[in-house]
Write an enzyme that holds these catalytic residues in place. Sequence first.
Site, mmCIF file in Angstrom:
data_model
loop_
_atom_site.group_PDB
_atom_site.id
_atom_site.type_symbol
_atom_site.label_atom_id
_atom_site.label_comp_id
_atom_site.label_asym_id
_atom_site.label_seq_id
_atom_site.Cartn_x
_atom_site.Cartn_y
_atom_site.Cartn_z
ATOM 1 N N LYS A 116 0.831 -1.210 0.000
ATOM 2 C CA LYS A 116 0.000 0.000 0.000
ATOM 3 C C LYS A 116 0.867 1.261 0.000
ATOM 4 C CE LYS A 116 -3.954 -2.010 2.480
ATOM 5 N NZ LYS A 116 -5.103 -2.104 1.609
ATOM 6 N N GLU A 200 -2.639 7.110 7.715
ATOM 7 C CA GLU A 200 -3.413 8.002 6.848
ATOM 8 C C GLU A 200 -4.391 8.772 7.722
ATOM 9 O OE1 GLU A 200 -4.035 5.447 2.731
ATOM 10 O OE2 GLU A 200 -5.743 5.766 4.033
ATOM 11 N N HIS A 235 -14.921 -3.327 7.683
ATOM 12 C CA HIS A 235 -14.269 -2.877 6.447
ATOM 13 C C HIS A 235 -14.443 -3.861 5.293
ATOM 14 C CE1 HIS A 235 -12.590 0.260 8.875
ATOM 15 N NE2 HIS A 235 -11.857 -0.572 9.587
ATOM 16 N N ARG A 291 -7.670 -7.706 -10.002
ATOM 17 C CA ARG A 291 -8.403 -8.954 -10.275
ATOM 18 C C ARG A 291 -9.852 -8.610 -10.567
ATOM 19 N NH1 ARG A 291 -11.222 -8.597 -5.434
ATOM 20 N NH2 ARG A 291 -9.930 -7.848 -3.735
HETATM 21 P P1 ADP Z 1 -8.251 -3.582 2.226
HETATM 22 O O1 ADP Z 1 -7.080 -3.659 1.296
HETATM 23 O O2 ADP Z 1 -8.037 -4.342 3.498
HETATM 24 O O3 ADP Z 1 -9.572 -3.895 1.567
HETATM 25 P P2 ADP Z 1 -8.693 -0.702 1.937
HETATM 26 O O4 ADP Z 1 -7.557 0.225 2.020
HETATM 27 O O5 ADP Z 1 -9.245 -1.012 0.584
HETATM 28 O O6 ADP Z 1 -8.324 -2.057 2.706
HETATM 29 O O7 ADP Z 1 -9.881 -0.168 2.834
HETATM 30 C C1 ADP Z 1 -11.060 -0.920 3.120
HETATM 31 C C2 ADP Z 1 -12.100 -0.048 3.815
HETATM 32 O O8 ADP Z 1 -11.552 0.556 4.993
HETATM 33 C C3 ADP Z 1 -12.573 1.130 2.988
HETATM 34 O O9 ADP Z 1 -13.619 0.773 2.106
HETATM 35 C C4 ADP Z 1 -13.043 2.085 4.074
HETATM 36 O O10 ADP Z 1 -14.297 1.693 4.582
HETATM 37 C C5 ADP Z 1 -12.027 1.889 5.178
HETATM 38 N N1 ADP Z 1 -10.886 2.848 5.071
HETATM 39 C C6 ADP Z 1 -9.664 2.601 4.555
HETATM 40 N N2 ADP Z 1 -8.868 3.708 4.624
HETATM 41 C C7 ADP Z 1 -9.610 4.669 5.197
HETATM 42 C C8 ADP Z 1 -9.360 6.048 5.548
HETATM 43 N N3 ADP Z 1 -8.179 6.639 5.326
HETATM 44 N N4 ADP Z 1 -10.387 6.749 6.112
HETATM 45 C C9 ADP Z 1 -11.595 6.163 6.355
HETATM 46 N N5 ADP Z 1 -11.879 4.881 6.064
HETATM 47 C C10 ADP Z 1 -10.910 4.134 5.498
#
Ligand code: ADP
Length: 493
Positions: A116, A200, A235, A291
Amino acid sequence: MFKKVLIANRGEIAIRAMRACRELGVSTVAVYSEADKNALFAKYADEAYHIGPAPSSQSYLDMDKVLDVAIKTGADGIHPGYGFLSENSTFARKCEEAGIIFIGPTSKAIDQMGSKIAARNTMIEAGVPVVPGINEAISDVDKASEIAENIGFPVIIKASAGGGGIGMKIVHAKDEFKSSLTSIQSVAASAFGDPTVFIEKYVEEPRHIEFQILADKYGNTVYVMERECSIQRRHQKLIEEAPSPAITPELRKKMGETAVKAAKAIGYENAGTVEFLYSKGEFYFLEVNTRLQVEHTITEMITGIDLAKQQLHIACGEKLPFKQEDITHRGWAIECRINAEDPLNDFAPSPGKIKRYRSAGGPGIRVDSGVHMGYTISPYYDSMISKLCAWGADRDEAIARMRRALYEYVVVGVTTNIPFHKAVLRSEAFKEAKLTTHFIDDNNIIEEVKKVVEEETEKGITLASVLDTKEQKVAAATAAVSSYISAAQKQTK
Ligand code: ADP
């Protein structure tokens, strides 16, 4: 086109890929674990091979075993589905080296999105907006805590190698920072073998909006509409819809073009998804999923583009058959992930044997599933029963159809999250499309789920009506199912 494709996956997505193959006249090879020897996908394939015991590490994740079957059967392509080896660059590389086409992006593109932190940096360089945060691994706790204070609480600590909603923690104040950091580092080390974490800004009231991408080998990249996936637990997505009610045509163009820019920045090929967080008119890059997504179905329903078949065409070196301006959309589609899990027990998985099963159908309904009556949902894998999708001419019709389909759907033997979907779909907040990733908490959905279960229990109809197809009886049968489930729950308490 391919002659023979091995599907390195199981369940509904294995069947989805095989359906695409069958429509294109491509023969299919399944690989299955001991736990899946009676599974539908293994029977659906033209050839099926046992590759090991139930634990994924000894079967679906064992690259050499999977490749060995591909080589022995003469497969010229491997479709990885989602999960398992789908985002594993080593596996993609091994396929490339064995002269078998990996139906997905290149190993290099997967690598670039695997971390990431690296992904953030690539996107910043490409001019794609990211959530404010740090662009390197945290090494010094005190320094990191200071940076968090500068960014402003709440912040989110994330595992760089994380995925599936695992390895993330929201920190609301400085005094929680150190302990949260240590806990996420240890989760990251045990779940992903890499303790690297970063921070973040925690975006408040965010909506999760993602763009479907298709890219051929000749630099043609298009976005194929967006999906909104804000309804999540831990999440992880539970309900998705396309298009997003938050998106205007102007914003779609802006975000879609940004998604294309993100894909081009990593030389992306094949189908992929660029995920964004959207809040108060601003959008931020989250990640690229390299994917086919679980929820690709709803994009197919509104655009008429068969994404799984496009994956095969692209992987064989064909050019995209359409340009950006050719892509149109019609109506609205919603997906409910029907899982064997208990929404009244923190969504705990509820594996077991499906004793009775009656899927929904009728106008506008699509059900992608790998189960059947008598099937046992194994504790070894995810608890998905099916993806129930509803299409309507507009959002209201899609909601009405989904509600009707949920009442038709009967699963007996395992606890399902069907009452959860019913509770969400009937809520005013959902009807009014007031969506955020906190939807479940903000709208007291679990209390509503309890009400759904109670109402259906009160109807107290017998299970005999399960096999009756009349609409009223079907609703009654669903009530009976819920009463059985709740009785079972009481017994286990
Ligand atoms: P993963 O790779 O585990 O799926 P992501 O980075 O795609 O993780 O994030 C999954 C979910 O987590 C997002 O859809 C959101 O709901 C929450 N999320 C991730 N980063 C943030 C952020 N900076 N602020 C608020 N919610 C976040």
